[in-house]
Design an enzyme around this catalytic site. Structure first.
Site, PDB file in Angstrom:
ATOM      1  N   GLY A 150      -1.414  -9.575  13.307  1.00 31.51           N
ATOM      2  CA  GLY A 150      -1.706  -8.931  11.930  1.00 31.51           C
ATOM      3  C   GLY A 150      -1.729  -9.735  10.920  1.00 31.51           C
ATOM      4  N   GLY A 180      -1.152  -9.402   3.534  1.00 37.72           N
ATOM      5  CA  GLY A 180      -0.377  -8.550   4.128  1.00 37.72           C
ATOM      6  C   GLY A 180       0.846  -9.300   4.403  1.00 37.72           C
ATOM      7  CG  LEU A 181       4.654  -7.266   4.830  1.00 43.16           C
ATOM      8  CD1 LEU A 181       5.617  -6.215   5.452  1.00 43.16           C
ATOM      9  CD2 LEU A 181       4.937  -7.913   3.430  1.00 43.16           C
ATOM     10  N   GLY A 182       2.295 -10.381   7.336  1.00 48.19           N
ATOM     11  CA  GLY A 182       2.050 -11.240   8.301  1.00 48.19           C
ATOM     12  C   GLY A 182       1.531 -12.753   7.550  1.00 48.19           C
ATOM     13  CE1 TYR A 229       3.607   2.533  10.024  1.00 43.41           C
ATOM     14  CE2 TYR A 229       5.444   3.619   8.689  1.00 43.41           C
ATOM     15  CZ  TYR A 229       4.529   2.765   9.074  1.00 43.41           C
ATOM     16  OH  TYR A 229       4.971   1.352   8.406  1.00 43.41           O
ATOM     17  CB  SER A 255       8.666   0.807   8.857  1.00 39.51           C
ATOM     18  OG  SER A 255       8.838   1.433   7.791  1.00 39.51           O
TER      19      SER A 255
END
Ligand SMILES: NC(=O)c1ccc[n+]([C@@H]2O[C@H](COP(=O)([O-])OP(=O)(O)OC[C@H]3O[C@@H](n4cnc5c(N)ncnc54)[C@H](OP(=O)(O)O)[C@@H]3O)[C@@H](O)[C@H]2O)c1
Length: 321
Positions: free
Chosen positions: A30, A35-37, A186, A159
């Site tokens: 990902g 994004g964070l990746g 989620y 998360s």
């Protein structure tokens, strides 16, 4: 879960761990731009890792990110890996490619989707449960010898959203959508990632594996796609849900992190030498989350074993360690 101490910054951590990062092979799932990746890779590439493997389902996004990375540091080898987590066939194909390549020092299972309407994958699983957890479970186990060969690490990006739900052992698929709730789904997937990390550490810690899960920090990325049209109302609804569930975050002002704060725990979990003392832990803001601050369904050997057993059943393969 109150956070009062100053938050670590990824840039400082990369400077601190530069000698450790140098030459390492790091696989991240990902890695789409923004994004964070992607932020994680853009930050650690400055410390000269040996090889970065960018795993994702969209080649053109991977190429765009690879271009950006090579502009930051042209000396680091980059490889793209096709991986669609909504398909076990794709996961198995990607694992074959990895198993034919070099050993992996750090595997960061970062990809995820969040909320949105009920969808089933081609393998018959609720999409968030499969894409966020089950496929990472399968992928990790299929390539684990590559990680074990170098006493490597597996980092599952979970998360604080685990607060929305436990693993629903009887109703993991929400009865074909009948009992579906996008945030509970989620939560289930993020809880499963925490339990998976703990169980992996319990099973393979003795063979030198370090396995951790993290809450990265909260920032707006593409993850908020499903609530982007009316995000103020969606955030208010989430806040209301937290209050209803009795969660502390429902009763305080929610503060977003900066991107470098948000990925600091990615960097810490991937490279800190002292975190080895906390094999199996869930990390928030660069430290293990104290058990008293965790949700009961994310804790304990029994819960972790049950989640492992369910995951094996749903991926159709046993991993006996
Ligand atoms: N952002 C936050 O505030 C926050 C807070 C807590 C935890 N997290 C966690 O941090 C991680 C990264 O999130 P993010 O905020 O960076 O989200 P993001 O920008 O939406 O990135 C998610 C990545 O996952 C990929 N992905 C989604 N479904 C996939 C699939 N079926 N196969 C392969 N890749 C897939 C996306 O690819 P596409 O671009 O192709 O969709 C994207 O590259 C997630 O695990 C998330 O749960 C984020």
């Amino acid at each position: 879960m109150t956070e009062t101490s100053p938050k670590a910054n990824a840039v400082d951590l990369v400077t601190k761990y530069a000698d450790i990062i140098k030459g390492k092979t790091i696989l991240v799932t990902g890695v789409s731009p923004g994004g964070l990746g992607a932020f994680f890779l853009e930050t650690i590439i400055k410390a000269n890792p040996g090889l970065l493997i960018l795993a994702g389902r969209n080649r053109s996004k991977g190429e765009e990110e690879a271009k950006k990375l090579s502009e930051i540091n042209p000396d680091v080898e980059l490889r793209l890996l096709d991986l669609d987590l909504a398909s076990y066939a794709s996961v198995r194909k990607a694992a074959e490619v990895v198993n034919a390549g070099p050993n992996i020092d750090v595997l960061v299972n970062n990809a995820a989707l969040m909320a949105g309407p009920y969808r089933k994958t081609e393998d018959g699983n609720e999409n968030q449960f499969q894409s966020n957890h089950l496929s990472h479970f399968l992928f990790t186990n299929l390539i684990i010898e590559k990680v074990l060969a170098v006493n490597g690490r597996v980092v599952n990006v979970s998360s604080d959203g685990c607060r929305y739900g436990r693993v629903r052992y009887y109703d993991y698929n929400f009865h074909d959508g009948e009992s579906y709730h996008q945030w509970i789904a989620y939560g289930q997937s993020k809880t499963a990632q925490i339990l998976f990390s703990a169980e992996l550490a319990r099973r393979l810690g003795k063979r030198g594996l370090l396995s951790l899960s993290i809450h990265p920090g909260s920032i707006w990325t593409n993850l908020g796609q499903s609530i982007k049209d009316d995000h103020e109302a969606s955030l208010e609804a989430l806040h209301a849900m937290d209050r209803q569930l009795g969660n502390e975050v429902g009763w305080r002002d929610f503060r977003f992190d900066s991107p470098m704060e948000a990925i600091a725990t990615h960097v810490y979990a991937s490279f800190d030498p002292d975190v080895k003392e906390h094999n199996g832990a869930f990390l928030r803001y660069c430290k293990p989350c104290p058990p008293e601050d965790m949700h009961v369904w994310t804790l304990g050997e029994l819960e972790a074993r049950k989640c492992w057993d369910l995951s094996e059943k749903l991926v159709g393969q046993k991993f006996e360690y």
